[in-house]
Design an enzyme around this catalytic site. Structure first.
Site, PDB file in Angstrom:
ATOM      1  CE  LYS A 113      61.042 -26.240  26.809  1.00 54.22           C
ATOM      2  NZ  LYS A 113      59.739 -26.534  26.201  1.00 54.22           N
TER       3      LYS A 113
ATOM      4  CE  LYS B 242      63.814 -36.106  25.259  1.00 52.13           C
ATOM      5  NZ  LYS B 242      63.427 -37.470  25.721  1.00 52.13           N
TER       6      LYS B 242
ATOM      7  CB  VAL C 249      52.894 -22.059  31.298  1.00 51.13           C
ATOM      8  CG1 VAL C 249      51.940 -22.199  30.116  1.00 51.13           C
ATOM      9  CG2 VAL C 249      52.877 -20.631  31.813  1.00 51.13           C
TER      10      VAL C 249
ATOM     11  CB  ALA D 129      57.254 -41.305  27.583  1.00 53.94           C
TER      12      ALA D 129
END
Length: 649
Positions: free
Chosen positions: A434, A446, A481, A388
């Protein structure tokens, strides 16, 4: 000096600097004060009884003077106050037991006085006390002692309500959960919530009352019906409403300027905790929650139980939750690896408290250091790796692409190679949506990591099962957010949104980690698992709702400003590329994406070039090399858009 001290002390207790009373801040009356007041009430009761007798032309016996009789009464009552400990409880929390003690003290005092009275009469043929006087005095004394406690309790309740805002509320539902909450509120010490009634979604409940409170049917004219009741809030108990019902209820309640409160299921209440402390204003996370995930625990246990598990990025929001969930499956040992010292230490303290029977090794290390990682693999017979560790902040990585190469790409390469070398059974990599048709360096890095583990899986020497999991934004994770919006609202705004039409998928941290664990049981290696993220959320709607939940009106109390898309940001995220197809799995929330993969040598050559560029060249060269490996990487709102024209992408 002592007199002045006591004067000043009394002034500090009951008054503040602006000459306002401070009774509500007084924690409790000292025992000697309670006894003193009780004895004063005994004297007053004696005097009132004497006056009543005088009015009916009755006189006391002359064996003892009026003052001697009063002193005798004081001593007798004082003795029984100590016998029954009438002073021991907090006056503001007096109960039936305290009233019973007072009654026993008064009755016992009267019985003793009567015994003394008739004993004296038997010995000297003369009574000391008049019997009607005793009866009147006992009644008045008990009434005055009881009234004192009632007045203090009422006064404290009034002072507390003035100090803490009190809400008149309706409880949603008429099931056992709602009724239990109503009873708890009725017995609550704090009285922050005054129950006005219940809300039912069924017509037949309308004429019924529960605990003396009305049931109002929820319908088209609901808010018109409750307007005369002056209700200020609604409480949703437990999980009786679906997410859709809860959202509909909250939206309409906010439109009618009502507060919305949440209280957990009754099984999560503590007997020692006042229920008012469990009632919290509803948060946006509560409205974005999804249905509970059903896991196949037997499959997860089969590859975690009694195994040594390595979790990288373990101090992060995703990594730390992975550690907690893995710990419930009885691993032999969990290696928690991170380069963030303080968060790692905090996690260690938490784990010792929550999972005292699980063995942990706290490893302070950087995934970029192959020599350090190899020492860890050598020293431990690791079976499963959950990877992770990553840089994930899009605008930050857009400015620092070399760091994305070192951590997101090379860190994965090092861990994957060591996993093959040391015969690790499963390598589960946490990726992101993403990485699909990336428009920023973070997503592209990634995707490059995904491509490497897929190509490595095809090597003949590879026995490790490489499993990639891909999901979207996680509620409450670092840099997400919602915490950002909360801070902006707390400071009075404005709340900043990058684009009016921007949308995002959201998932809770526990849900994401549960699906990662479940995906780890699936496949033969090389697959990319994507999660069902539900419906996307419009960020503008999210901002408006969060402002309303905070008790403000959007654009009036707190403004919302459009600031433009950030570097590398796109309007919507995708879970699948344009060329991908999906296959279902036995878990309804997990799918397999079928992506084409490159030969290991080709991927490795690209990564060598990217690595050399990161060491020797500038950022533009680094990004151009990444684009050659990941041709679907088209930069948006970024200085690197020029590269797409040069490379004809």
């Amino acid at each position: 000096m002592k007199v002045n001290y006591f004067k000043n002390r009394i002034a500090q207790i009951f008054w503040n600097g602006d000459n306002s009373l401070q009774f509500s801040s007084l924690r409790y009356l000292p025992r000697w004060v309670v006894i003193a007041i009780d004895l004063l009430l005994v004297v007053i009761s004696f005097y009132i009884s004497f006056l009543l007798l005088e009015n009916i032309n009755a006189s006391l016996y002359s064996v003892l003077s009026i003052y001697q009789q009063a002193l005798f009464f004081i001593l007798v009552y004082l003795a029984f106050f100590f016998v029954f400990s009438t002073y021991s409880g907090l006056i503001r929390h007096s109960t039936f037991v305290d009233i019973f003690k007072i009654a026993l003290a008064c009755l016992s005092a009267s019985v003793l006085i009567i015994i003394v009275n008739y004993s004296y009469d038997f010995l000297y043929d003369e009574k000391v006390f008049l019997m009607p006087f005793l009866i009147i005095n006992t009644s008045i004394t008990f009434a005055s002692l009881l009234s004192f406690r009632v007045v203090v309790k009422r006064f404290y309740s009034f002072a507390s309500q003035n100090k803490q805002k009190s809400y008149k509320v309706l409880i949603v539902g008429v099931d056992d959960e709602s009724i239990a909450l109503a009873k708890a509120l009725k017995n609550s010490k704090s009285q922050n919530f005054n129950l006005a009634g219940f809300i039912s979604f069924r017509k037949e409940h309308q004429r019924i009352k529960i605990l003396g409170k009305p049931i109002i049917r929820y319908g088209n004219k609901f808010y018109e019906k409750i307007a005369p009741m002056k209700v200020s809030g609604l409480i949703i108990a437990g999980s009786q409403l679906s997410t859709t019902q809860k959202n509909e209820l909250v939206d309409k309640a906010l439109a009618n300027h009502l507060k919305i409160f949440n209280v957990p299921e009754i099984t999560q209440w503590s007997d020692q905790e006042d229920v008012s402390s469990k009632i919290k204003e509803i948060q946006i996370e509560d409205l974005l929650e999804r249905d509970a995930i059903q896991l196949d625990d037997s499959q997860i246990s089969s590859y975690l139980e009694d195994r040594i598990v390595l979790i990288t990025g373990a101090a992060g929001s995703i990594g730390s939750e992975m550690v907690r969930q893995v710990s419930t499956y009885h691993p032999k040992c969990v290696l928690i690896l991170d380069q963030a010292e303080s968060p790692l230490y905090d996690l260690e303290l938490e784990l010792k408290d929550q999972f005292p029977n699980v063995a942990y090794q706290v490893v302070l290390a950087d995934v970029r250091r192959k020599d350090r990682l190899e020492q860890i693999f050598k020293a431990n017979k690791i079976s499963v790796v959950f990877h992770a560790a990553a840089y994930k902040h899009v605008p930050m990585i857009e400015k620092n692409p070399k760091e994305a190469v070192c951590v997101n790409i090379l860190g994965t390469v090092i861990l994957a190679d060591l996993s093959v070398k040391y015969g690790i059974d499963r390598f589960v990599m946490v990726s992101t949506d993403k990485a699909v048709n990336p428009t920023n360096v973070m997503g592209a890095s990634k995707r490059a990591a995904e491509m490497y583990v897929q190509s490595l899986q095809q090597q003949a020497k590879t026995t490790t099962k490489f499993i990639t999991t891909r999901f979207g934004n996680v509620l409450g994770s670092n840099g997400s957010v919602i915490p950002y919006f909360k801070k902006q609202i707390e400071t009075g705004g404005p709340v900043t949104v990058t684009h009016q039409d921007i949308i995002r998928y959201f998932m809770t941290i526990p849900e994401a980690c549960q699906l990662v664990l479940q995906a780890g049981t699936m496949g033969n290696g090389g697959e990319i698992f994507v999660f069902d993220m539900g419906k996307p959320v419009r960020i503008m709607d999210l901002a408006e709702r969060m402002i309303k939940l905070s008790g403000f009106q959007p654009y009036e109390d707190i403004d919302i400003k459009i600031i433009g898309l950030r570097p590398g940001e796109k309007l919507f995220e995708e879970l699948l590329s344009n060329t991908s197809t999906t296959l279902p799995t036995h878990h309804q929330k997990i799918m397999i994406t079928i992506d084409s993969y490159l030969d290991y040598e080709i991927v490795m050559n690209h990564i060598h070039e990217i690595t050399n560029a990161a060491i020797n060249e500038d950022d533009v060269v680094v990004v151009s090399k990444i684009k050659l490996l990941v041709p679907e990487f088209i930069s948006k709102n970024s200085v690197f858009e020029l590269l797409d024209k040069e490379l004809n992408l």
